[in-house]
Design a protein around this motif. Structure first.
Motif, short mmCIF file in Angstrom:
data_model
loop_
_atom_site.label_atom_id
_atom_site.label_comp_id
_atom_site.label_asym_id
_atom_site.label_seq_id
_atom_site.Cartn_x
_atom_site.Cartn_y
_atom_site.Cartn_z
N ALA A 11 -20.21 -13.92 14.39
CA ALA A 11 -21.50 -14.58 14.27
C ALA A 11 -22.46 -13.82 13.37
O ALA A 11 -23.32 -14.43 12.72
CB ALA A 11 -22.13 -14.74 15.67
N ALA A 12 -22.33 -12.49 13.29
CA ALA A 12 -23.24 -11.71 12.45
C ALA A 12 -23.10 -12.12 10.99
O ALA A 12 -24.11 -12.35 10.30
CB ALA A 12 -22.97 -10.22 12.62
N GLY A 13 -21.87 -12.21 10.51
CA GLY A 13 -21.67 -12.64 9.13
C GLY A 13 -22.10 -14.07 8.91
O GLY A 13 -22.71 -14.41 7.89
N LEU A 14 -21.82 -14.92 9.89
CA LEU A 14 -22.17 -16.34 9.76
C LEU A 14 -23.68 -16.53 9.74
O LEU A 14 -24.21 -17.32 8.96
CB LEU A 14 -21.54 -17.12 10.91
CG LEU A 14 -21.61 -18.65 10.84
CD1 LEU A 14 -20.89 -19.14 9.59
CD2 LEU A 14 -20.99 -19.25 12.09
N THR A 15 -24.40 -15.80 10.60
CA THR A 15 -25.86 -15.96 10.65
C THR A 15 -26.53 -15.39 9.40
O THR A 15 -27.55 -15.90 8.95
CB THR A 15 -26.44 -15.32 11.93
OG1 THR A 15 -27.76 -15.82 12.14
CG2 THR A 15 -26.49 -13.81 11.84
N LEU A 16 -25.94 -14.33 8.82
CA LEU A 16 -26.50 -13.81 7.57
C LEU A 16 -26.30 -14.80 6.43
O LEU A 16 -27.21 -15.04 5.63
CB LEU A 16 -25.85 -12.47 7.23
CG LEU A 16 -26.31 -11.26 8.04
CD1 LEU A 16 -25.51 -10.03 7.66
CD2 LEU A 16 -27.79 -11.00 7.83
N VAL A 17 -25.11 -15.37 6.34
CA VAL A 17 -24.82 -16.33 5.27
C VAL A 17 -25.73 -17.55 5.40
O VAL A 17 -26.31 -18.02 4.42
CB VAL A 17 -23.34 -16.75 5.31
CG1 VAL A 17 -23.09 -17.93 4.39
CG2 VAL A 17 -22.46 -15.58 4.91
N PHE A 18 -25.88 -18.05 6.61
CA PHE A 18 -26.72 -19.23 6.81
C PHE A 18 -28.20 -18.88 6.69
O PHE A 18 -28.99 -19.62 6.10
CB PHE A 18 -26.42 -19.84 8.19
CG PHE A 18 -26.96 -21.23 8.36
CD1 PHE A 18 -27.35 -22.01 7.28
CD2 PHE A 18 -27.06 -21.79 9.63
CE1 PHE A 18 -27.84 -23.30 7.44
CE2 PHE A 18 -27.55 -23.08 9.80
CZ PHE A 18 -27.94 -23.83 8.71
N GLY A 19 -28.59 -17.73 7.26
CA GLY A 19 -30.00 -17.37 7.26
C GLY A 19 -30.53 -16.97 5.90
O GLY A 19 -31.66 -17.29 5.54
N ALA A 28 -12.54 -13.52 -0.17
CA ALA A 28 -13.90 -14.03 -0.03
C ALA A 28 -14.68 -13.91 -1.33
O ALA A 28 -15.46 -14.81 -1.68
CB ALA A 28 -14.62 -13.27 1.09
N VAL A 29 -14.51 -12.81 -2.04
CA VAL A 29 -15.21 -12.63 -3.32
C VAL A 29 -14.78 -13.71 -4.31
O VAL A 29 -15.62 -14.30 -5.01
CB VAL A 29 -14.94 -11.22 -3.88
CG1 VAL A 29 -15.44 -11.11 -5.32
CG2 VAL A 29 -15.63 -10.18 -3.01
N VAL A 30 -13.48 -13.97 -4.38
CA VAL A 30 -12.99 -15.02 -5.27
C VAL A 30 -13.52 -16.38 -4.83
O VAL A 30 -13.95 -17.21 -5.64
CB VAL A 30 -11.45 -15.02 -5.30
CG1 VAL A 30 -10.91 -16.20 -6.11
CG2 VAL A 30 -10.93 -13.71 -5.88
N PHE A 83 -22.96 -9.92 -1.92
CA PHE A 83 -22.77 -8.83 -0.95
C PHE A 83 -22.74 -9.35 0.47
O PHE A 83 -21.89 -8.97 1.28
CB PHE A 83 -23.88 -7.79 -1.12
CG PHE A 83 -23.89 -6.75 -0.03
CD1 PHE A 83 -23.00 -5.69 -0.05
CD2 PHE A 83 -24.80 -6.84 1.02
CE1 PHE A 83 -22.99 -4.73 0.96
CE2 PHE A 83 -24.80 -5.90 2.03
CZ PHE A 83 -23.90 -4.84 2.00
N VAL A 84 -23.68 -10.24 0.80
CA VAL A 84 -23.76 -10.78 2.15
C VAL A 84 -22.49 -11.57 2.48
O VAL A 84 -21.94 -11.45 3.59
CB VAL A 84 -25.01 -11.67 2.29
CG1 VAL A 84 -24.96 -12.47 3.59
CG2 VAL A 84 -26.26 -10.80 2.26
N PHE A 85 -22.01 -12.35 1.55
CA PHE A 85 -20.80 -13.14 1.79
C PHE A 85 -19.60 -12.22 2.01
O PHE A 85 -18.79 -12.45 2.92
CB PHE A 85 -20.55 -14.09 0.63
CG PHE A 85 -19.55 -15.16 0.94
CD1 PHE A 85 -19.94 -16.31 1.64
CD2 PHE A 85 -18.23 -15.05 0.56
CE1 PHE A 85 -19.02 -17.31 1.94
CE2 PHE A 85 -17.31 -16.03 0.86
CZ PHE A 85 -17.70 -17.17 1.55
N ALA A 144 -17.40 -11.74 5.44
CA ALA A 144 -15.94 -11.87 5.44
C ALA A 144 -15.28 -10.64 6.06
O ALA A 144 -14.31 -10.75 6.81
CB ALA A 144 -15.45 -12.08 4.02
N ALA A 145 -15.81 -9.46 5.75
CA ALA A 145 -15.25 -8.22 6.32
C ALA A 145 -15.38 -8.21 7.83
O ALA A 145 -14.44 -7.83 8.55
CB ALA A 145 -15.94 -7.01 5.70
N LEU A 146 -16.53 -8.61 8.34
CA LEU A 146 -16.74 -8.64 9.79
C LEU A 146 -15.82 -9.67 10.46
O LEU A 146 -15.25 -9.40 11.52
CB LEU A 146 -18.20 -8.96 10.10
CG LEU A 146 -19.23 -7.90 9.67
CD1 LEU A 146 -20.65 -8.41 9.89
CD2 LEU A 146 -19.01 -6.60 10.43
N ALA A 147 -15.68 -10.85 9.84
CA ALA A 147 -14.79 -11.87 10.41
C ALA A 147 -13.35 -11.40 10.41
O ALA A 147 -12.61 -11.60 11.39
CB ALA A 147 -14.93 -13.17 9.61
#
Length: 306
Positions: A24-32, A77-79, A194-196, A200-203
């Protein structure tokens, strides 16, 4: 129902909640920050689980498998961000949902082509296969304790990154007011990338860590995505602190519902009715929690744009 059983379920809930936090941390950063609804976030979780399970099976090194899973998933994820996601930043949410849902279908077919349709059986590291006596009378699986410790360490590291570094300041600025951050000269494209990658790393880390205790199979990313979305709604979109608190609440409520509701219903209802009603009520416990929180705080517990 004794104290040891209750404490064991609390530990189970903490472990599940902390793994939910990583997703959720990565998802909320990407969305937020990026205002991008990325339904394919669960596919990155699935990629981490599959890569870690296969590498661990081949090499015998669990730490190396987790590290390689995170690195390879970040590369993917970067690609993905460069080819597809960055073209969705200025599009409406419906387009983002449709496009990232298409990525889910592609990811599931890619997994079928590479690893087949049969679920993988990921093994627990040999050094952590046994229990550890937390206190007299409570042996608890060592690997689950590792999950709790890893989740707490990542949460502390992420908090230090977001609140104690320059890149964290830029991330918080983007989450609070993206347009103002652009006016102040922030390189939004670099921050987004960077956020994306961080998400991805956290997921991938969550997928790799959960592989030995859950089924590694096609569709596992979609299954975990729903609780992760519940977490970011409860915690407040864009808030790391909110994601952490909400993930622990969801983990504890979900675990408590599945552990305590069926026995409680069997004590007051006919066995056949309790057998049907118990799992159903346990499955909706986190949604009841979300509804209760939103009734009191429609923006979530700790909204980034408060």
């Amino acid at each position: 129902m004794d104290f040891i059983f209750v404490f064991e379920q609390v530990l189970n809930g903490l472990g599940y909640g902390l793994m939910l936090f990583l997703i959720a941390a990565g998802l909320t950063l990407v969305f937020g920050i990026m205002d991008t609804m990325n339904l394919a976030h669960g596919s990155l979780y699935m990629a981490g689980a599959y890569i870690a399970a296969r590498v661990h099976e081949s090499s015998g090194s669990f730490a190396g498998a987790v590290l390689l899973a995170v690195l390879l998933t970040v590369v993917v994820a970067v690609v993905l961000e460069a080819l597809i996601i960055r073209h969705l930043y200025r599009r409406d949410h419906l387009v983002q949902v449709l496009a990232t849902f298409g990525i889910i279908l592609i990811a599931d077919d890619a997994v079928k082509a590479i690893w087949g349709v049969a679920p993988l059986l990921a093994s627990t590291p040999a050094a952590l296969a046994g229990p550890i006596e937390v206190f007299p009378g409570l042996p608890y699986p060592a690997y689950r304790l590792l999950l709790i410790a890893a989740g707490l360490l990542v949460a502390l590291g992420l908090y230090a990154l977001v609140h104690g570094t320059r890149i964290g300041m830029l991330v918080r600025a983007g989450a609070s007011n993206r347009q103002m951050a652009e006016f102040m000269g922030v390189r939004v494209g670099a921050v987004f990338a960077f956020v994306f990658a961080l998400g991805a790393a956290l997921a991938a880390l969550a997928g790799a860590m959960m592989a030995p205790i859950s089924a590694v199979q096609i569709g596992m990313g979609e299954a975990i995505l729903i609780p992760a979305l519940v977490v970011i709604v409860i915690g407040g979109i864009g808030s790391i602190r909110g994601a952490f608190v909400a993930a622990l609440l969801v983990g504890l409520v979900d675990t408590a519902g599945r552990a305590f509701l069926p026995p409680a219903l069997r004590a007051v209802l006919p066995p056949a009715l309790a057998a049907e009603l118990g799992p159903a009520l346990a499955g909706i416990a986190m949604y009841v929690l979300m509804a209760a929180v939103l009734a009191l705080k429609p923006a979530g517990l700790f909204p980034a744009r408060a």
